[in-house]
Design an enzyme around this catalytic site. Structure first.
Site, mmCIF file in Angstrom:
data_model
loop_
_atom_site.group_PDB
_atom_site.id
_atom_site.type_symbol
_atom_site.label_atom_id
_atom_site.label_comp_id
_atom_site.label_asym_id
_atom_site.label_seq_id
_atom_site.Cartn_x
_atom_site.Cartn_y
_atom_site.Cartn_z
ATOM 1 N N HIS A 1 0.830 -1.207 0.000
ATOM 2 C CA HIS A 1 0.000 0.000 0.000
ATOM 3 C C HIS A 1 0.865 1.259 0.000
ATOM 4 O O HIS A 1 0.445 2.301 -0.507
ATOM 5 C CB HIS A 1 -0.921 0.032 1.229
ATOM 6 N N ASP B 1 -4.914 -6.016 -7.766
ATOM 7 C CA ASP B 1 -5.113 -5.363 -6.478
ATOM 8 C C ASP B 1 -5.363 -3.885 -6.780
ATOM 9 O O ASP B 1 -5.208 -3.422 -7.922
ATOM 10 C CB ASP B 1 -3.889 -5.560 -5.586
#
Length: 605
Positions: free
Chosen positions: A253, A326
């Site tokens: 992330h 993702d």
């Protein structure tokens, strides 16, 4: 009562599902039916290029209702998408999928969620013309620490807890119950299960989201959950994060992790769970924003790698279903290329669904421009759209995507579902250390302090305190989440006045991000210094014991759901025999090769 090692999983082996099977469409391993082929072909033929490209994207929308969001949600949609309502976002971009989150205000109650889903599907279908296609609706319902559906939904303890339980049947039941509740409210694509083998105790992003450190166990439970989601509940399982995110010390992330496994190590450690998922018929696999030089030395993350997605996943592993990226707003996929290049490169690599680009309009226009310039062909777009449409057909969305709102209210949190939660959770509690022979506790008129890490939504401190009170103790709750020095001193002083302290810890090992002041470690040390008995409970990562010297009584629950805390209290009092065994190795805190507790360790009484 004598403490002994857990040496048998007989209870787990006899765990049986109690839910009737649900008829669903065939998985991707089956030759498409004439109906599927006909619907996909006809729908594709009637779609414009803009509609096809829209099918490739999945994103969030703000609002509890499809057409009447709050003023704040209207403003948020306008800022992100240029239109005000979720329904308008669907129509503006011809979206193929929507992903629900609490922060986008999509997940309040079964009635609200089901109503929102129906409203979004009506927007997608529009006038019913052949170019209009129903939505896939998704959410990250992994259970445990990644759990989107609020109560009264069934809340299972998560993957690593299931790994501790060692029961494929329990894992399948957890997926089946979860999937049925999601399907009832119109969610047909849970982003689960996690197929990553977590062999790095310092992994900041996977950890307890994984079934464990043994690829055979991870593969077995991954396959069980694929079956539970797809065959038992009729929703689409999503195995993630290919080619394997289990051995990284970096969070994708916020950065781009590098997996240093050799090709042989990847085949031995990371690949087996994905192979098992594919053998079980998994419909969707999610990519990882990671570098794996042994698979592709180009320096491109797996999400953008033709070698990994087309060469390895499709070519070598034989996966024929939908590949979803993702989230494309994560830093791991945005470091090398601009936001306009990432979606194009993902499609060129072999991805089908593009999840949450940071600028949806920019991403959509970039794909259209790539087709116009010949960088992407419309035939390539058709390949991905065809897979997405086939998935929707197998989901039954081509017939009717609407859900019965009243049935959703009845099904979510149904008594038999909550009973299954308790039954599954009871298999997972792991007693790691009981050196002082403190456990199990006899019922007594003792004073008990319950302190440490707490969570407003799940209230684990309150649940444990109530459990002691119900058993005759004089229990006091004193939450101390990441406590200050003053709170640590006051809590220790209070503990000195009690007969027993139970302290909850959550990632106490992580003094880089979670707890940079090491406040949880210092709290436990202060409690031990009182000389009174202390029970330490890791409500997330079992690795915390390595960073808590002097602790003689230690249990791992792997999550902090109400069912997990109820099981904890019963085990502390000898009403439940701990059956969990560590699905990971707990190493010493010095980072060397020494093991504190081996894979498979667990005590019972």
């Amino acid at each position: 009562m004598k403490t002994r090692l857990v040496t048998s999983t007989a209870l787990a082996a006899t765990f049986a599902t109690t839910l009737a099977p649900l008829p669903v469409q065939a998985s991707v391993d089956v030759v498409p039916s004439a109906g599927e082929h006909g619907w996909v072909t006809s729908t594709l033929r009637h779609m414009s290029l803009e509609q096809k490209v829209g099918q490739l994207f999945a994103t969030y929308v703000y609002g509890r209702d499809a057409t009447e969001p709050t003023a704040a949600d209207r403003a948020a949609n306008r800022a992100a998408f240029g239109v005000e309502t979720p329904a308008e976002v669907i129509n503006e971009f011809h979206l193929g999928a929507v992903c629900y989150f609490s922060w986008s205000h999509n997940l309040d109650s079964p009635r609200q969620i089901a109503t929102l889903s129906n409203g979004l599907q009506r927007a997608a279908l529009g006038d019913g013309s052949k170019g209009r296609v129903p939505l896939l609706i998704s959410t990250d319902q992994e259970q445990g620490v990644v759990l989107r559906m609020p109560a009264p939904a069934a809340q299972f303890p998560g993957a690593m807890a299931l790994g501790a339980g060692r029961s494929p049947a329990a894992a399948e039941t957890a997926a089946q119950v979860t999937g049925r509740e999601l399907r009832a409210v119109g969610i047909n694509q849970p982003y689960a299960p996690i197929a990553d083998t977590n062999i790095n105790p310092a992994n900041p992003v996977i950890g307890v989201r994984s079934f464990g450190a043994d690829p055979t166990l991870v593969g077995e439970l991954t396959a069980a959950q694929v079956t539970g989601f797809q065959d038992g509940a009729g929703v689409t399982a999503v195995a993630k994060h290919f080619p394997g995110h289990g051995d990284t010390g970096t969070d994708s992330h916020t950065n781009l992790p590098v997996i240093t496994h050799s090709r042989e190590e990847w085949e031995r450690t990371d690949a087996p769970p994905f192979r098992r998922a594919i053998s079980a018929g998994v419909e969707t696999i999610m990519t990882a924003h990671i570098l794996v030089p042994a698979l592709d030395a180009s320096g491109d993350p797996a999400t953008l790698s033709p070698t990994i997605l087309t060469g390895v996943l499709r070519g070598e592993l034989g996966f024929r279903g939908v590949i979803v990226t993702d989230a494309l707003n994560m830093a791991g996929v945005r470091q090398k290329y601009g936001d306009d290049r990432v979606p194009v490169l993902a499609l060129k690599a072999g991805a089908d669904q593009l999840l949450m680009p940071p600028d949806l309009r920019l991403a959509r226009d970039a794909v259209l421009r790539a087709v116009a310039t010949g960088e992407l062909t419309e035939r390539r777009i058709d390949e991905s759209v065809g897979r997405i449409l086939a998935l929707k057909y197998r989901q039954g969305l081509a017939g009717s995507p609407m859900v019965d709102v009243e049935e959703a209210v009845r099904r979510v949190g149904a008594p038999q579902h909550l009973a299954a939660v308790a039954q599954v959770t009871d298999l997972t509690l792991t007693a790691v250390r009981n050196d002082a022979g403190l456990l199990p506790l006899a019922r007594a008129d003792r004073s008990v302090l319950v302190t440490g890490w707490d969570n407003a939504a799940f209230a684990p401190i309150a649940t444990v305190t109530a459990g002691f009170t119900a058993r005759g103790a004089r229990a006091t709750a004193r939450p101390a989440t990441l406590p200050s020095d003053q709170v640590i001193s006051a809590t220790a002083a209070t503990a000195a006045q009690h007969d027993l302290t139970v302290v909850l810890v959550n990632k106490a090992w992580d003094t880089t991000v979670t707890d940079p002041r090491a406040s949880q470690q210092r709290l436990v040390a202060a409690l031990l210094s009182t000389g009174k008995p202390v029970v330490v409970v890791a409500v997330r990562d079992p690795y915390d014991i390595a960073y808590l010297p002097g602790v003689t009584t230690y249990l791992a629950t792997y999550s902090y759901t109400q069912a997990a805390m109820d099981a904890l209290v019963r085990a502390l009092h000898g009403e439940l025999s701990p059956h969990g065994r560590l699905p990971v190795t707990i190493p010493a805190a010095d980072g060397g090769d020494a093991e504190l507790y081996p894979y498979g360790h667990g005590l019972t009484w």
